[in-house]
Design a protein around this motif. Structure first.
Motif, PDB file in Angstrom:
ATOM      1  N   LEU A 122      -6.412  -4.450  12.576  1.00  0.00           N
ATOM      2  CA  LEU A 122      -7.453  -4.569  11.757  1.00  0.00           C
ATOM      3  C   LEU A 122      -7.246  -4.650  10.021  1.00  0.00           C
ATOM      4  O   LEU A 122      -7.160  -5.559   9.476  1.00  0.00           O
ATOM      5  CB  LEU A 122      -8.999  -4.305  12.119  1.00  0.00           C
ATOM      6  CG  LEU A 122     -10.012  -5.005  11.095  1.00  0.00           C
ATOM      7  CD1 LEU A 122     -10.204  -6.088  11.209  1.00  0.00           C
ATOM      8  CD2 LEU A 122     -11.443  -4.110  11.389  1.00  0.00           C
ATOM      9  N   ALA A 123      -6.855  -3.426   9.827  1.00  0.00           N
ATOM     10  CA  ALA A 123      -6.448  -3.032   8.666  1.00  0.00           C
ATOM     11  C   ALA A 123      -5.218  -3.689   8.332  1.00  0.00           C
ATOM     12  O   ALA A 123      -4.963  -4.281   6.949  1.00  0.00           O
ATOM     13  CB  ALA A 123      -6.295  -1.573   8.444  1.00  0.00           C
ATOM     14  N   ARG A 124      -4.062  -3.772   8.975  1.00  0.00           N
ATOM     15  CA  ARG A 124      -2.959  -4.235   8.948  1.00  0.00           C
ATOM     16  C   ARG A 124      -2.947  -5.924   8.599  1.00  0.00           C
ATOM     17  O   ARG A 124      -2.497  -6.437   7.356  1.00  0.00           O
ATOM     18  CB  ARG A 124      -1.980  -4.436  10.210  1.00  0.00           C
ATOM     19  CG  ARG A 124      -0.686  -5.084   9.630  1.00  0.00           C
ATOM     20  CD  ARG A 124       0.260  -4.861  10.735  1.00  0.00           C
ATOM     21  NE  ARG A 124      -0.221  -5.398  12.446  1.00  0.00           N
ATOM     22  CZ  ARG A 124      -0.075  -6.536  12.450  1.00  0.00           C
ATOM     23  NH1 ARG A 124       0.680  -7.450  11.844  1.00  0.00           N
ATOM     24  NH2 ARG A 124      -0.621  -7.187  13.664  1.00  0.00           N
ATOM     25  N   LYS A 125      -3.878  -6.615   8.971  1.00  0.00           N
ATOM     26  CA  LYS A 125      -4.362  -7.938   8.795  1.00  0.00           C
ATOM     27  C   LYS A 125      -5.113  -8.181   7.557  1.00  0.00           C
ATOM     28  O   LYS A 125      -4.469  -9.071   6.797  1.00  0.00           O
ATOM     29  CB  LYS A 125      -5.097  -8.354   9.938  1.00  0.00           C
ATOM     30  CG  LYS A 125      -4.469  -8.907  11.185  1.00  0.00           C
ATOM     31  CD  LYS A 125      -5.344  -9.357  12.233  1.00  0.00           C
ATOM     32  CE  LYS A 125      -4.614  -9.310  13.804  1.00  0.00           C
ATOM     33  NZ  LYS A 125      -5.476  -9.954  14.835  1.00  0.00           N
ATOM     34  N   THR A 126      -5.594  -7.273   7.186  1.00  0.00           N
ATOM     35  CA  THR A 126      -6.499  -7.282   5.940  1.00  0.00           C
ATOM     36  C   THR A 126      -5.457  -6.873   4.486  1.00  0.00           C
ATOM     37  O   THR A 126      -5.484  -7.568   3.870  1.00  0.00           O
ATOM     38  CB  THR A 126      -7.287  -6.053   5.750  1.00  0.00           C
ATOM     39  OG1 THR A 126      -8.632  -6.315   6.827  1.00  0.00           O
ATOM     40  CG2 THR A 126      -8.200  -6.038   4.427  1.00  0.00           C
ATOM     41  N   ILE A 127      -4.440  -6.249   4.959  1.00  0.00           N
ATOM     42  CA  ILE A 127      -3.472  -6.047   3.917  1.00  0.00           C
ATOM     43  C   ILE A 127      -2.603  -7.062   3.611  1.00  0.00           C
ATOM     44  O   ILE A 127      -2.591  -7.479   2.752  1.00  0.00           O
ATOM     45  CB  ILE A 127      -2.537  -4.738   4.190  1.00  0.00           C
ATOM     46  CG1 ILE A 127      -3.498  -3.438   4.227  1.00  0.00           C
ATOM     47  CG2 ILE A 127      -1.345  -4.579   3.152  1.00  0.00           C
ATOM     48  CD1 ILE A 127      -2.536  -1.889   4.684  1.00  0.00           C
ATOM     49  N   GLU A 128      -2.232  -7.946   4.936  1.00  0.00           N
ATOM     50  CA  GLU A 128      -1.422  -9.018   4.921  1.00  0.00           C
ATOM     51  C   GLU A 128      -2.128 -10.016   4.252  1.00  0.00           C
ATOM     52  O   GLU A 128      -1.553 -10.881   3.352  1.00  0.00           O
ATOM     53  CB  GLU A 128      -1.115  -9.298   6.445  1.00  0.00           C
ATOM     54  CG  GLU A 128      -0.050  -8.456   6.806  1.00  0.00           C
ATOM     55  CD  GLU A 128       0.042  -8.838   8.397  1.00  0.00           C
ATOM     56  OE1 GLU A 128      -0.395  -9.751   8.907  1.00  0.00           O
ATOM     57  OE2 GLU A 128       1.133  -8.231   8.764  1.00  0.00           O
ATOM     58  N   LEU A 167       0.293   0.313   3.716  1.00  0.00           N
ATOM     59  CA  LEU A 167       0.509   0.263   5.045  1.00  0.00           C
ATOM     60  C   LEU A 167       1.041   1.593   5.561  1.00  0.00           C
ATOM     61  O   LEU A 167       0.815   2.013   6.484  1.00  0.00           O
ATOM     62  CB  LEU A 167       1.655  -0.892   5.139  1.00  0.00           C
ATOM     63  CG  LEU A 167       2.369  -1.186   6.540  1.00  0.00           C
ATOM     64  CD1 LEU A 167       1.184  -1.617   7.453  1.00  0.00           C
ATOM     65  CD2 LEU A 167       3.331  -2.139   6.529  1.00  0.00           C
ATOM     66  N   PHE A 168       1.933   2.270   4.647  1.00  0.00           N
ATOM     67  CA  PHE A 168       2.431   3.702   4.861  1.00  0.00           C
ATOM     68  C   PHE A 168       1.304   4.568   5.323  1.00  0.00           C
ATOM     69  O   PHE A 168       1.083   5.431   6.146  1.00  0.00           O
ATOM     70  CB  PHE A 168       3.228   4.327   3.758  1.00  0.00           C
ATOM     71  CG  PHE A 168       3.701   5.636   4.035  1.00  0.00           C
ATOM     72  CD1 PHE A 168       5.015   5.570   4.387  1.00  0.00           C
ATOM     73  CD2 PHE A 168       2.880   6.809   3.676  1.00  0.00           C
ATOM     74  CE1 PHE A 168       5.464   7.106   4.924  1.00  0.00           C
ATOM     75  CE2 PHE A 168       3.434   8.038   3.826  1.00  0.00           C
ATOM     76  CZ  PHE A 168       4.746   8.140   4.502  1.00  0.00           C
ATOM     77  N   ASP A 169       0.174   4.583   4.376  1.00  0.00           N
ATOM     78  CA  ASP A 169      -1.036   5.438   4.680  1.00  0.00           C
ATOM     79  C   ASP A 169      -1.947   4.901   6.016  1.00  0.00           C
ATOM     80  O   ASP A 169      -2.127   6.032   6.756  1.00  0.00           O
ATOM     81  CB  ASP A 169      -2.057   5.220   3.443  1.00  0.00           C
ATOM     82  CG  ASP A 169      -1.314   5.912   2.127  1.00  0.00           C
ATOM     83  OD1 ASP A 169      -0.661   6.594   2.283  1.00  0.00           O
ATOM     84  OD2 ASP A 169      -1.992   5.610   1.126  1.00  0.00           O
ATOM     85  N   LEU A 170      -1.714   3.607   6.163  1.00  0.00           N
ATOM     86  CA  LEU A 170      -2.584   3.266   7.388  1.00  0.00           C
ATOM     87  C   LEU A 170      -1.829   3.872   8.766  1.00  0.00           C
ATOM     88  O   LEU A 170      -2.279   4.177   9.707  1.00  0.00           O
ATOM     89  CB  LEU A 170      -2.676   1.553   7.500  1.00  0.00           C
ATOM     90  CG  LEU A 170      -3.060   1.023   8.807  1.00  0.00           C
ATOM     91  CD1 LEU A 170      -4.567   1.458   9.095  1.00  0.00           C
ATOM     92  CD2 LEU A 170      -3.025  -0.526   8.436  1.00  0.00           C
ATOM     93  N   ARG A 171      -0.323   3.768   8.686  1.00  0.00           N
ATOM     94  CA  ARG A 171       0.632   4.246   9.878  1.00  0.00           C
ATOM     95  C   ARG A 171       0.136   5.712   9.932  1.00  0.00           C
ATOM     96  O   ARG A 171       0.013   6.042  11.230  1.00  0.00           O
ATOM     97  CB  ARG A 171       1.811   3.911   9.388  1.00  0.00           C
ATOM     98  CG  ARG A 171       2.422   2.411   9.766  1.00  0.00           C
ATOM     99  CD  ARG A 171       3.853   2.218   9.761  1.00  0.00           C
ATOM    100  NE  ARG A 171       4.138   0.844   9.692  1.00  0.00           N
ATOM    101  CZ  ARG A 171       4.096  -0.113  10.700  1.00  0.00           C
ATOM    102  NH1 ARG A 171       3.821   0.429  11.924  1.00  0.00           N
ATOM    103  NH2 ARG A 171       4.552  -1.230  10.697  1.00  0.00           N
TER     104      ARG A 171
END
Length: 268
Positions: free
Chosen positions: A90-96, A131-135
């Protein structure tokens, strides 16, 4: 041979001051990233190693055990694992989405091309940090899921399909993020553990692809550290997993397998 992570570090830093011959050094430096050039860059379509991560439903395993704590720990681990996947996707899609929207933004104060370029680079760094923080957050959740699963001690549960499937799923997601971080030691450690979990895991092409790539990276690190022993060790492990990947992915009777086997035979 499989190396503990600590042994990797100690070996690379302290062991063997022997230098490789100029011939070997020239050979390696002139053929860097050669595994990457002959292997696919992404998992097979439909593979659980792809973007569509495997989710596990709560499974009835009480009939296999004599303690309720085992099922609860499995459920808690599965909950953490599922939350890690869902939150990341979900967060990755938001970032994209934000990244795509930023490309349409116009800043009239940027009169010169160099100003636009600097802003573009800063924006990219910002998204990469997000993205780094999310990972990193996702890895934390996956480690928690691992720890919960490791608390299960009942032998029957640890041999059951639900246990092995969940542990495999957690390892798979963890490896994906470590590969994105370029933490090749972690990729090697957990990919080897993943393969050892079951014959089904060993028969998947993707962990062998990742191991071939990671061992090549470590082979290059051994060159820079002038560690001859580790260089040859990593090289053989790279070739082993490269051949196994080709066998699973292409088939032993394929032209692709024959081509890779030929390269391995030439000690590339």
């Amino acid at each position: 041979m499989k190396f503990p992570i600590l042994f990797f570090w100690i070996s690379l830093i302290f062991l063997s001051s022997l230098s490789l011959s100029s011939k070997d050094t020239k050979q390696v430096s002139s053929t860097e990233n050669r595994v990457e050039s002959i292997l696919p860059t992404t998992p097979e379509s439909g593979s659980p190693w792809g973007d569509s991560s495997e989710r596990l439903e709560t499974m009835p395993i009480l009939n296999l055990i004599d303690e309720k704590n085992s099922q609860k720990r499995w459920q808690d681990s599965n909950k953490e694992y599922s939350a890690a996947i869902d939150h990341f996707e979900l967060a990755r899609k938001t970032i994209e989405k934000r990244k795509e929207e930023s490309k349409k933004e116009i800043y009239y104060e940027d009169r010169y091309e160099w100003q636009k370029q600097i802003r573009k680079e800063n924006k990219e760094k910002e998204f990469q940090k997000q993205l780094f923080d999310l990972r990193s957050q996702t890895v934390g959740r996956l480690v928690k899921a691992m720890n919960l699963l490791e608390k299960i001690e009942n032998p029957k549960v640890k041999e059951s399909t639900p246990y092995l499937d969940l542990k495999s799923g957690i390892f798979r997601e963890y490896i994906k993020h470590q590969e994105a971080f370029k933490n090749y030691l972690q990729v090697i450690d957990f990919a080897e553990k993943y393969i050892d979990l079951s014959s089904k895991n060993e028969a998947e092409a993707e962990p062998h692809r990742l191991l071939a790539l990671s061992y090549e990276k470590m082979e290059q690190t051994a060159i820079r550290s002038k560690n001859q022993e580790l260089y040859y060790e990593f090289k053989e492990l790279k070739k082993k997993h490269l051949l196994r990947f080709a066998e699973i992915h292409y088939g032993r009777d394929s032209k692709e397998y024959a081509s890779i086997e030929e390269k391995v035979g030439k000690d590339f």
